[in-house]
Design an enzyme around this catalytic site. Structure first.
Site, mmCIF file in Angstrom:
data_model
loop_
_atom_site.group_PDB
_atom_site.id
_atom_site.type_symbol
_atom_site.label_atom_id
_atom_site.label_comp_id
_atom_site.label_asym_id
_atom_site.label_seq_id
_atom_site.Cartn_x
_atom_site.Cartn_y
_atom_site.Cartn_z
ATOM 1 N N CYS A 76 -3.220 -6.400 -2.733
ATOM 2 C CA CYS A 76 -4.265 -7.328 -3.163
ATOM 3 C C CYS A 76 -4.287 -7.454 -4.687
ATOM 4 O O CYS A 76 -3.335 -7.944 -5.263
ATOM 5 C CB CYS A 76 -5.622 -6.940 -2.577
ATOM 6 S SG CYS A 76 -6.816 -8.291 -2.679
ATOM 7 N N HIS A 177 -4.438 -7.312 3.004
ATOM 8 C CA HIS A 177 -4.749 -5.881 3.097
ATOM 9 C C HIS A 177 -4.089 -5.287 4.340
ATOM 10 O O HIS A 177 -4.659 -5.366 5.429
ATOM 11 C CB HIS A 177 -6.264 -5.684 3.173
ATOM 12 C CG HIS A 177 -6.954 -5.941 1.874
ATOM 13 N ND1 HIS A 177 -7.122 -4.983 0.904
ATOM 14 C CD2 HIS A 177 -7.485 -7.078 1.361
ATOM 15 C CE1 HIS A 177 -7.733 -5.496 -0.145
ATOM 16 N NE2 HIS A 177 -7.972 -6.775 0.107
ATOM 17 N N GLU A 179 -3.907 -2.321 5.215
ATOM 18 C CA GLU A 179 -4.754 -1.229 5.728
ATOM 19 C C GLU A 179 -5.896 -1.747 6.595
ATOM 20 O O GLU A 179 -6.575 -0.974 7.259
ATOM 21 C CB GLU A 179 -5.289 -0.388 4.562
ATOM 22 C CG GLU A 179 -6.416 -1.008 3.730
ATOM 23 C CD GLU A 179 -5.958 -2.011 2.681
ATOM 24 O OE1 GLU A 179 -4.785 -2.410 2.706
ATOM 25 O OE2 GLU A 179 -6.800 -2.395 1.837
#
Lengths: 197, 255
Positions: A76, A177, A179
Site C-alpha cells: 500500500c 493489502h 494481508e
C-alpha cells in the site's frame, strides 16, 4: 528471518498476523542492521506519503531501505514510497521505481478512496502471482495511485488504470493489502516469502 | 471492476455480539471470534464491529478483542465505538483494525475527523451517521447506543454527510434508523439522496430483510456497500446464496 520495517504505520499488526497464519517468523524492527540481515523485508504503511517519509527519516531508515539487496515487498503506502515522488504532500519518496504517485480522479460513478475488492490485469508473468487466476480479487483501500509503466507487473482499473503490482530489481510493491485479501492475498504473500516473486 | 461489498455488522456489548430492534431490546447472538470466523468463511467482504455502549458510557473500546479478531481475520474490518482521540484511534489501528468509524465523537468534535485523516489517511476514517426521518427531512441522532441517552443534533443528515467528507472522512455509513431491524428494505430514497452528494464510498445500513433488498440498494441507490446484522446473525439470509443471486443479477460481487 523476515523483517517488517517498523515505520510506525498503522497496518503493521495485520501484516504480522498474516505471516503468522502462514507460519512465517517475522520481526518488527527499526534497526537498520536487523533489516539488512533479513532474508526478506516488508515495508508496510498506511497514511499519507509525507507522514510515511517523515517516519522513515526520523528513524534513519531512508538509506537503509534504498540500499537493500534482498527481496523487499512494499504494501500500500509502502509500495507508493518506492516511486520517485508523490503528489500527496507533495513529497519526494524513495526513488527506487520511476514515476509519480497521483490522486485518483473521482467521477459520479467512481468513488475515491478506491475501497474494496477488485481484480487485476497481469502485464507480465511473475512468480508472485503463481497459483492465482485472472478472477482473483484483492482488497484495495487508497486515494493515491502509481501510474502504469515498464515495471508494472499487474494493473487495476478504477476510472483510470494504475499499477497494482510493480517490480524493479529486488523491490516489489503491491497497492492492495495481501494481508486482508483472503486466500488470494495469503497465496501472494506465500509466493513472496518462498522466493517466487 | 470494483465489487460492491457485503458487510455483516456485529454490535458488540461487554465482549459479546448483540442485536436489537430499532436500537432497543438487545439480545446476545454469539461470541465475537466465532462469528468473525464464520462470516469470513461464508464470504463476507468486510466486517464492522460497533461497541454500541462505548459512546454513551463515555469509554473507548478495549483493544484486546480487536487484536484477537485481527489474528484470525484475513478480510478487512472496521471498529467503531467511543473513539475520541488520536491515541484511541492509534491503539485500535495498531491493534490490527483496518478502519475506525466515528459517530457521536465526530459530532462532539468535528475537527477530530481531520486530525485522524491527516495522521492515518482518509481511507481508514469512516463516519457513521444515525439518521431518522422527521417531518419530511432526515436528521442526525447522537448516542444511539442507549435509547435513554439518544439525543437530537443540529444537523440535517445531508449537511452532516457533506461536512464529514469535507473534513476528511474516507467513507460514510448511513444508518437509517426508521428501517433498523424492520427487514422492510433499505431506505432507498434517503440513500440515493446522500449518494448523489458524496464522492467518497457510501455504505447502506438498516432494513435488509430479503436478498432483493440488497439488489435494490446496489442497483437503485448506487451504494458501494450494504451492511446488515440480524438477517445474517439469524441465518435468514446466507451470504453464499446472497452473493450467488447478486452475481446472477449482473452486479459486480466478489464470489
Amino acid at each position: 528471518m523476515l523483517a517488517i520495517v517498523d515505520s510506525g504505520g498503522a497496518n503493521i499488526a495485520s501484516v504480522r498476523f498474516a505471516l503468522e497464519r502462514l507460519g512465517v517468523r517475522s520481526e518488527l524492527t527499526a534497526d537498520p542492521a536487523v533489516i539488512r540481515a533479513a532474508e526478506h523485508v516488508i515495508l508496510p504503511g498506511v497514511g499519507s506519503a509525507v507522514e510515511g517519509m517523515k517516519r522513515l527519516q526520523a528513524k534513519g531508515l531512508v538509506d537503509c531501505v534504498r540500499g537493500l539487496t534482498q527481496p523487499v515487498l512494499g504494501v500500500c503506502l509502502g509500495m507508493q514510497l518506492l516511486f520517485d515522488n508523490s503528489e500527496e504532500g507533495p513529497t519526494e519518496t524513495l526513488g527506487l521505481v520511476p514515476g509519480t504517485v497521483a490522486l485518483l480522479p473521482a467521477s459520479p460513478d467512481i468513488t475515491v478512496p478506491h475501497m474494496g475488492w477488485n481484480t487485476i490485469l497481469t502485464a507480465r508473468e511473475d512468480g508472485l502471482l503463481a497459483g492465482l487466476g485472472p478472477d482473483a480479487r484483492f482488497y484495495f483501500v487508497h486515494s493515491y495511485a502509481a501510474p502504469v509503466n515498464a515495471f508494472t507487473v499487474a494493473s487495476c482499473d478504477h476510472g483510470t488504470p494504475f499499477t497494482a503490482i510493480v517490480q524493479r530489481n529486488n523491490f516489489t510493491g503491491v497497492q492492495f493489502h495481501p494481508e486482508r485479501s483472503g486466500a488470494a492475498g495469503a497465496r501472494l504473500l506465500k509466493n513472496f516469502v518462498e522466493g517466487r516473486g | 471492476m470494483l465489487a460492491r461489498r457485503i458487510i455483516p455488522c456485529l454490535d458488540v456489548r461487554d465482549g459479546q455480539v448483540v442485536k436489537g430492534r430499532q436500537f432497543r431490546d438487545h439480545e446476545v447472538v454469539g461470541d465475537i471470534i466465532e462469528l468473525a470466523q464464520c462470516y469470513r468463511d461464508e464470504g463476507a467482504d468486510e466486517l464492522v464491529f460497533y461497541d454500541i455502549t462505548a459512546s454513551s458510557d463515555g469509554r473507548t473500546v478495549s483493544t484486546e478483542w480487536v487484536t484477537r479478531v485481527a489474528r484470525v481475520l484475513d478480510i478487512p474490518f472496521c471498529v467503531a465505538g467511543g473513539i475520541r482521540s488520536l491515541d484511541g484511534a492509534r491503539q485500535i489501528l495498531h491493534g490490527g483494525a483496518d478502519k475506525i468509524s466515528l459517530n457521536s465523537p465526530a459530532l462532539e468534535n468535528p475537527a477530530l475527523i481531520t486530525e485522524l485523516a491527516t495522521e492515518f489517511g482518509s481511507q481508514c476514517v469512516v463516519v457513521g451517521i444515525d439518521s431518522r426521518q422527521e417531518a419530511g427531512d432526515y436528521f442526525v441522532k447522537q448516542y444511539t447506543g442507549d435509547p435513554n441517552k439518544t439525543q437530537p443534533t443540529r444537523w440535517r443528515t445531508i449537511d452532516w454527510a457533506r461536512e464529514a467528507q469535507k473534513l476528511g472522512a474516507g467513507e460514510v455509513v448511513l444508518n437509517c434508523m426508521n428501517q433498523d431491524g424492520m427487514r422492510q428494505g433499505y431506505d432507498l430514497t434517503q440513500l440515493k439522496l446522500v449518494r448523489a452528494e458524496l464522492g467518497i464510498p457510501l455504505v447502506a445500513s438498516g432494513g435488509a430483510g430479503r436478498i432483493a433488498h440488497f439488489h435494490d440498494v446496489f442497483r437503485l441507490a448506487g451504494v458501494d456497500g450494504a451492511l446488515a446484522a440480524s438477517v445474517f446473525h439469524k441465518g435468514i439470509i446466507k451470504i453464499p446464496a446472497l452473493k450467488e443471486q447478486l452475481i446472477a443479477d449482473g452486479i459486480s460481487i466478489r464470489p
